[in-house]
Design a protein around this motif. Structure first.
Motif: not given
Length: 428
Positions: A245-255, A257-272, A292-294
């Motif tokens: 179990a772990f905690v990520a320091a950035q919100s997955i909701v915030g405008s 910080t959300f793009p950072n998760y997209l870049r990490a996953m190589r899933r920029m399509d999720l922005a649409q 999706v992220i999990q």
């Protein structure tokens, strides 16, 4: 034990947490701290677990201090304490406002005898004003100052609705640390002016000063679905590939910080994806986004590899550990993050290590916690009293204590006696 404050003498009248933590920090830094304890002891001695009149709680907050036990109501006793304060650099106390004035141990009295004295008082709401006489404990001060409100806002009502706040005494701890900072500043000023001064620390004011979102709360701004780019408001929980179990320091909701998760996953399509196109929609569809992220995280072979990819996207993560688990890590061993201390009866306690390393000072291990009155003779012999004067003080009941036997001082008896003292003195 050497340290940056070696040579300074501190008289510690305080009890339980805020004051003792301030004085113990000064002791950690090398000051000679003498804790003054009445015949009815500090209530924290009765905390559990307890071994022969010494609790782990007391040991943690008072290790490294010497201890005298003195009955201030006995004839002549106050003169003994005045002699210690005449030679002191610093006095620490956290009784209710005005309590020590009744004993002639207030700043005005002591500073007339010792003009270089730095004297710090820690109370809930300060020495003056409409709330000066109120009882104050960490949970109540946290409730009064917005801390508990902020905590409750982020609890899930179904699973956490029964909790009022978290179990840690933030107001006490922060007040103790801020008091230490103020003492060190006053000592620096004393080097310039040759004069000491009085420091009034209010726990309530401290809680305002450490509130990183005070600018929002004071303005009455509710960020709604859009969390701030900084802060620990979201901190999503995940499970790693190995079940960690772990905690990520950035919100997955915030405008921001959300793009950072997209870049990490190589899933920029999720922005649409209409479910995730705005902060409000991401909040409404939080479970789906989290899933999706999990799922992506579980595709890694181990947590170390996942951590490397999150780090590439500037997302920090921290494994959820117990403190005991942390103590087993290579980091904790390298830093010296845990100390084992032993009292004179052989009781052993694991407590935290130092939060600093100095290039020119070697702090070494902390000295053992002292039993009530353990250093009566040593301290007053250093203060210039003869052996016969010390013996007379013991015989007349001015000086009390030494290590109590289990039969003389059970934890329950200590708690009852300490509670009685608290009621009499108005102790914090």
């Amino acid at each position: 034990m050497a340290g940056p404050l070696e040579g300074l003498k501190v008289v510690d009248f305080s009890r339980v947490l805020a004051g003792p933590l301030c004085a113990r920090t000064l002791a950690d830094l090398g000051a000679d701290v003498i804790k003054i304890e009445p015949p009815r002891p500090d209530v924290s001695r009765a905390a559990f677990p307890n071994r022969d009149g010494m609790s782990g709680y007391y040991a943690q907050q008072n290790s490294g201090k010497r201890n005298i036990s003195i009955d201030l109501n006995a004839p002549g006793a106050r003169e003994f304490v005045l002699r210690l304060c005449d030679e002191a650099d610093i006095v620490v106390e956290n009784f209710r406002a005005g309590t020590l004035k009744g004993f002639g141990l207030d700043y005005d009295t002591l500073s007339r005898r010792n003009p270089t004295l730095v004297y710090v008082s820690i109370t809930g709401y300060g020495q003056r004003g409409p709330w000066a006489s109120r009882m104050a404990y960490a949970p109540t001060v946290q409730a009064e100052t917005g801390f508990t409100h902020n905590t409750l806002r982020h609890f899930d009502s179904a699973s956490e609705g029964r909790r009022w706040t978290d179990p840690l005494s933030h107001a006490d701890v922060y007040a103790g640390l801020q008091a230490t900072i103020a003492v060190l500043a006053a000592m620096r000023k004393r080097e310039v002016t040759g004069r000491g001064q009085y420091i009034d620390v209010a726990m309530a004011a401290v809680m305002l000063s450490i509130n990183e979102r005070a600018h929002l709360d004071l303005a009455g701004i509710d960020t709604g679905a859009e969390p701030g780019i900084l802060g620990a408001a979201d901190g999503p929980h995940f499970i790693g590939p190995g079940g960690e179990a772990f905690v990520a320091a950035q919100s997955i909701v915030g405008s921001n910080t959300f793009p950072n998760y997209l870049r990490a996953m190589r899933r920029m399509d999720l922005a649409q994806d209409p479910r995730f196109s705005t902060a409000e929609r991401r909040l409404q569809n939080y479970k789906a986004l989290h899933a999706v992220i999990q799922t992506w995280m579980l595709s890694f072979r181990d947590l170390k590899t996942l951590d490397a990819q999150l780090d590439e996207a500037k997302i920090a993560m921290g494994q959820i550990r117990t403190l005991k688990e942390l103590a087993e890590t290579d980091w904790a061993k390298q830093w010296g993050a845990v100390h084992e201390i032993t009292d004179r009866r052989g009781g052993s306690y694991l407590i935290h290590g130092y939060p600093w390393h100095f290039s020119d000072d070697e702090l070494g291990m902390r000295r053992a916690p002292a039993f009530r009155g353990e250093h009566n003779e040593q301290v007053f012999r250093e203060a210039g009293l003869s052996d016969s004067e010390i013996r007379e003080a013991i015989d007349t009941g001015i000086l009390v204590g030494g290590p109590p036997s289990p039969a003389q001082q059970t934890p329950v008896a200590a708690l009852a006696q300490a509670s009685e003292l608290q009621a009499v003195t108005g102790e914090l």
